[in-house]
Design a protein around this motif. Sequence first.
Motif, short mmCIF file in Angstrom:
data_model
loop_
_atom_site.label_atom_id
_atom_site.label_comp_id
_atom_site.label_asym_id
_atom_site.label_seq_id
_atom_site.Cartn_x
_atom_site.Cartn_y
_atom_site.Cartn_z
N GLN A 1 0.83 -1.20 0.00
CA GLN A 1 0.00 0.00 0.00
C GLN A 1 0.86 1.25 0.00
OE1 GLN A 1 -3.37 0.14 -0.37
NE2 GLN A 1 -3.02 2.33 -0.60
N THR A 2 1.95 1.25 0.76
CA THR A 2 2.84 2.40 0.81
C THR A 2 3.47 2.66 -0.55
OG1 THR A 2 3.32 1.98 3.14
CG2 THR A 2 4.87 3.38 1.95
N ASP B 1 0.77 4.05 -2.84
CA ASP B 1 0.51 5.45 -2.53
C ASP B 1 1.65 6.33 -3.04
OD1 ASP B 1 -1.82 4.69 -1.27
OD2 ASP B 1 -1.00 4.90 0.77
N LYS C 1 1.44 6.80 -6.81
CA LYS C 1 0.42 7.78 -7.18
C LYS C 1 0.94 9.20 -6.98
CE LYS C 1 -3.50 4.79 -6.10
NZ LYS C 1 -4.53 4.50 -5.11
N LYS C 2 1.62 9.42 -5.86
CA LYS C 2 2.17 10.75 -5.60
C LYS C 2 3.29 11.07 -6.59
CE LYS C 2 1.01 10.74 -0.70
NZ LYS C 2 1.53 10.67 0.66
#
Length: 157
Positions: free
Chosen positions: A50-51, A54, A57-58
């Motif tokens: 998940q990290t 994320d 995406k950033k």
Amino acid sequence: MSVAAFLEKMRGLTAVIGILGAILMAMTGYTVHVFHDQQEIQGRIAVMTQTVSDWQKKADRLNGEKFRPVTEEQAKVVKSRIILAAQGNQLNLLGSADHAEENGRLCELDISGEWGNMVNFLKNFGSSDALVSIKGLAMNMEQGKIQAHVVYEIYTK
């Protein structure tokens, strides 16, 4: 068969049953322990996945924003700052390379360290106003440490 002989056989049988019961309990305890450890590892993997998702995406959003290209001399400074940021996050530098491209300098950085330090480094990667885009990121676990191969481009004028 006498009562004494029968009682003696029952004691022996009780002892064997007791030993087998103790072995069964130990094996059950070990199985539960291994299952718990496996669940904990699966949880860590889910958090790491998940990290990274994320972060990607950033990074995609950041790479879509407009920053300024830098001069060739400034590109060296930007690369040095990125390496210093890795070391500032307690990551070990395993290797670094770069070469000129049409739009800038394509750089590769091999680093290793603890997961949290790696995440902090990547969250703040290229946080200056220089136009830097991450072209690739590969991570794996070796000897309890996260090893990352980061390919990024520093855009030049």
